[in-house]
Design a protein around this motif. Sequence first.
Motif, short mmCIF file in Angstrom:
data_model
loop_
_atom_site.label_atom_id
_atom_site.label_comp_id
_atom_site.label_asym_id
_atom_site.label_seq_id
_atom_site.Cartn_x
_atom_site.Cartn_y
_atom_site.Cartn_z
N GLY A 23 111.88 109.09 7.62
CA GLY A 23 110.93 108.97 8.72
C GLY A 23 110.64 110.31 9.38
N LYS A 24 111.68 111.10 9.60
CA LYS A 24 111.49 112.42 10.22
C LYS A 24 110.85 113.40 9.24
CE LYS A 24 114.93 111.85 13.73
NZ LYS A 24 116.15 112.30 14.36
N LEU A 25 111.12 113.23 7.95
CA LEU A 25 110.47 114.06 6.94
C LEU A 25 108.96 113.80 6.96
CD1 LEU A 25 110.56 116.05 4.59
CD2 LEU A 25 110.98 114.10 3.08
N ARG A 26 108.56 112.56 7.15
CA ARG A 26 107.13 112.23 7.22
C ARG A 26 106.46 112.97 8.39
NH1 ARG A 26 105.75 108.38 3.68
NH2 ARG A 26 107.32 106.88 3.00
N VAL A 27 107.16 113.07 9.52
CA VAL A 27 106.62 113.80 10.68
C VAL A 27 106.46 115.27 10.32
CG1 VAL A 27 107.10 114.51 13.05
CG2 VAL A 27 107.57 112.16 12.33
N LEU A 28 107.44 115.83 9.64
CA LEU A 28 107.38 117.23 9.23
C LEU A 28 106.22 117.47 8.26
CD1 LEU A 28 108.69 120.04 9.32
CD2 LEU A 28 110.16 119.31 7.43
N PRO A 51 111.32 111.26 -14.43
CA PRO A 51 110.12 111.05 -13.60
C PRO A 51 110.48 111.09 -12.12
CG PRO A 51 110.86 108.97 -14.51
CD PRO A 51 111.73 110.04 -15.12
N PRO A 52 109.51 111.39 -11.26
CA PRO A 52 109.77 111.36 -9.81
C PRO A 52 110.16 109.96 -9.35
CG PRO A 52 107.75 112.53 -10.28
CD PRO A 52 108.17 111.87 -11.56
N VAL A 53 110.99 109.92 -8.29
CA VAL A 53 111.46 108.67 -7.70
C VAL A 53 110.81 108.51 -6.33
CG1 VAL A 53 113.49 107.43 -6.86
CG2 VAL A 53 113.67 108.87 -8.91
N LEU A 54 110.16 107.38 -6.10
CA LEU A 54 109.49 107.10 -4.83
C LEU A 54 110.53 106.91 -3.72
CD1 LEU A 54 106.69 106.59 -3.57
CD2 LEU A 54 107.05 104.17 -4.06
N LEU A 55 110.30 107.52 -2.57
CA LEU A 55 111.19 107.38 -1.41
C LEU A 55 110.64 106.29 -0.51
CD1 LEU A 55 111.77 111.16 -0.56
CD2 LEU A 55 113.11 109.68 -2.06
N GLU A 56 111.49 105.30 -0.17
CA GLU A 56 110.98 104.16 0.58
C GLU A 56 111.77 103.78 1.83
OE1 GLU A 56 108.75 101.38 -2.47
OE2 GLU A 56 110.86 101.57 -3.01
N ASP A 57 113.05 104.12 1.93
CA ASP A 57 113.88 103.71 3.06
C ASP A 57 113.74 104.70 4.20
OD1 ASP A 57 115.84 102.97 4.87
OD2 ASP A 57 117.40 102.71 3.36
N GLU A 58 112.97 104.35 5.23
CA GLU A 58 112.64 105.27 6.32
C GLU A 58 113.85 105.79 7.09
OE1 GLU A 58 109.39 106.36 6.97
OE2 GLU A 58 109.02 105.30 5.09
N GLU A 59 114.93 105.00 7.13
CA GLU A 59 116.12 105.39 7.90
C GLU A 59 117.14 106.17 7.08
OE1 GLU A 59 116.34 104.94 11.23
OE2 GLU A 59 114.30 104.19 11.05
N ALA A 60 116.95 106.24 5.77
CA ALA A 60 117.90 106.93 4.89
C ALA A 60 117.70 108.44 4.96
CB ALA A 60 117.76 106.44 3.46
N SER A 61 118.81 109.16 4.83
CA SER A 61 118.75 110.62 4.85
C SER A 61 118.39 111.14 3.46
CB SER A 61 120.10 111.20 5.27
OG SER A 61 121.06 110.99 4.24
#
Length: 80
Positions: A23-28, A51-61
Amino acid sequence: MSVLSGGSLEPTVKKIPLSLTLGKLRVLVKQLFNVDASVQQLSIQLDKNAPPVLLEDEEASLRFFGVIDGTDLYINSVDG
């Protein structure tokens, strides 16, 4: 971490704390690349042969996702 944006921008290398949540990465990403969080599709490539892995858990570091120094982060925008 190398940050790659859908092939349209030059790769950017940034030091990002592994404790940062998705979630904070999205802000950055919004601040750096002006891509709204609501349309961001973020993925990482942990191995050059995988292959790239999609990131989905907003609270995970980033550490939870297995990010290490040199991991590539891909930024794409999708229609909401």
